[in-house]
Design an enzyme around this catalytic site. Structure first.
Site, PDB file in Angstrom:
ATOM      1  N   LYS A   1       0.514  -0.790   0.042  1.00  0.00           N
ATOM      2  CA  LYS A   1       0.168  -0.089   0.324  1.00  0.00           C
ATOM      3  C   LYS A   1       1.254   1.426  -0.171  1.00  0.00           C
ATOM      4  CE  LYS A   1      -3.736  -2.431   2.281  1.00  0.00           C
ATOM      5  NZ  LYS A   1      -4.071  -2.917   3.083  1.00  0.00           N
TER       6      LYS A   1
ATOM      7  N   ASP B   1     -10.764   2.154   3.716  1.00  0.00           N
ATOM      8  CA  ASP B   1     -11.016   0.570   3.555  1.00  0.00           C
ATOM      9  C   ASP B   1     -12.850   0.605   2.826  1.00  0.00           C
ATOM     10  OD1 ASP B   1      -9.068  -1.064   3.466  1.00  0.00           O
ATOM     11  OD2 ASP B   1      -8.616  -0.723   5.352  1.00  0.00           O
TER      12      ASP B   1
ATOM     13  N   GLN C   1      -5.123  -1.991   9.291  1.00  0.00           N
ATOM     14  CA  GLN C   1      -4.547  -2.832   8.691  1.00  0.00           C
ATOM     15  C   GLN C   1      -4.759  -3.644   9.622  1.00  0.00           C
ATOM     16  OE1 GLN C   1      -3.557  -3.525   5.769  1.00  0.00           O
ATOM     17  NE2 GLN C   1      -3.697  -5.790   5.637  1.00  0.00           N
TER      18      GLN C   1
HETATM   19  N1  GUN Z   1      -6.471  -7.317   5.978  1.00  0.00           N
HETATM   20  C1  GUN Z   1      -6.528  -8.009   4.742  1.00  0.00           C
HETATM   21  N2  GUN Z   1      -7.030  -7.136   3.693  1.00  0.00           N
HETATM   22  C2  GUN Z   1      -7.218  -6.232   4.437  1.00  0.00           C
HETATM   23  C3  GUN Z   1      -7.796  -4.601   4.025  1.00  0.00           C
HETATM   24  O1  GUN Z   1      -8.831  -4.736   2.877  1.00  0.00           O
HETATM   25  N3  GUN Z   1      -7.670  -3.512   5.015  1.00  0.00           N
HETATM   26  C4  GUN Z   1      -7.274  -3.571   5.518  1.00  0.00           C
HETATM   27  N4  GUN Z   1      -7.052  -2.378   6.398  1.00  0.00           N
HETATM   28  N5  GUN Z   1      -6.792  -4.818   6.419  1.00  0.00           N
HETATM   29  C5  GUN Z   1      -6.829  -5.748   5.733  1.00  0.00           C
END
Ligand code: GUN
Length: 279
Positions: free
Chosen positions: A52, A119, A96
């Site tokens: 990211k 998200d 996350q």
């Molecule tokens: N953990 C696995 N996929 C995601 C996601 O798309 N966003 C976040 N914040 N955590 C994750």
């Protein structure tokens, strides 16, 4: 011959489009800014978080990284989120997941301001999606719709079967496909006669978290198959929820793993950051 839906290429195209838009915002003195919070050092999460941050760098989005120790308390995390909620120059906040066991994930998701919920996990974002209002959309389902659109795969009037009912993928996916006028069925671990239902699908979207679970018996001739899974097989190679080699002769289009849905998730996250900055 099946069309191999190239998520890597499509995601690059989207990121290049976004790069231009970031530049235009910068000319208006707006610097798009995403805060990424990781609690603990789960290796898979570290890989995702780094991807990211790399995407932010590529596009020109400023990323502020918060790497907190495993024993961070829920109160400390809430305090940090509240601080970021109040900073005008922060456009997106991403915590996350998964979080350590002593932290209530739902509580944390609800602490993030819906205006910065890039998200799309906040109950308000989910609710808005459900009733067709504008709001942030969960990135993996949004990425899948983009892939289908950019490959000119019609959704209207099609039988779409989704396998998996998670809050992050299955449920928002169903809402999005409804919005695209598909006829939607959601299956899950307690579904009876699963292969009978999946075999009806013009578009089969699989997010069950079981490596190579979907074989040719589950797939209609000419179906479009979207594979959200990501696993390591016995040879340590990546594979999805779909047994790619077993279904490839039967499908009209399919997303590979890796290089299918995965890269699109990040592209959509970047898109949400820009939308937030524009708002
Ligand atoms: N953990 C696995 N996929 C995601 C996601 O798309 N966003 C976040 N914040 N955590 C994750």
């Amino acid at each position: 011959m099946a069309i191999i839906i190239d998520g890597k290429k499509t995601s690059k195209e989207i990121k290049d489009e976004l790069k231009n838009q970031v530049e235009q915002l910068r000319e208006k003195n707006i610097e798009v800014c995403l805060c990424v919070i990781q609690v603990g050092a789960d290796p898979a999460s570290t890989v995702y978080v780094n991807n990211k941050k790399k995407a932010c760098e590529y596009i020109g989005i400023k990323s502020l990284s918060y790497e907190l120790p495993e024993d961070t308390s829920q109160e400390q995390l809430i305090e940090l989120i509240n601080k970021l909620n109040n900073q005008k120059e922060v456009h997106g906040i991403l915590v996350q997941l998964p979080l350590p066991k002593h932290i209530d994930e739902d509580r944390i998701i609800q602490t993030i301001s819906p205006d910065k919920d890039v998200d799309g996990f906040h109950p308000q974002s989910v609710g808005r999606l459900s009733i067709g209002q504008k709001g942030f959309i969960s990135c993996t389902p949004a990425g899948i719709v983009q892939l289908l659109k950019r490959y000119n795969i019609a959704m209207e009037g099609k039988e779409c079967v989704i396998v998996g009912r998670s809050n992050i993928v299955g449920k928002p996916m169903a809402m999005l496909m409804l919005r695209e006028n598909s006829t939607v069925t959601v299956c899950h671990s307690r579904t009876k006669n699963l292969s009978e239902i999946t075999s009806r699908a013009d578009i089969l979207i699989v997010a069950i978290g079981k490596p190579k679970f979907i074989t040719h018996e589950y797939v209609k001739e000419g179906a479009v198959v979207i594979d959200v899974g990501m696993h390591r097989n016995e040879d340590n190679k990546l594979c999805g929820d779909v047994d790619y080699d077993d279904v490839i002769e039967k499908v009209s289009a399919i997303t590979p793993v890796p290089g299918g849905v995965g890269p699109m998730t990040i592209a959509m996250l970047m898109n949400n950051c820009l939308e937030s900055a524009r708002a």
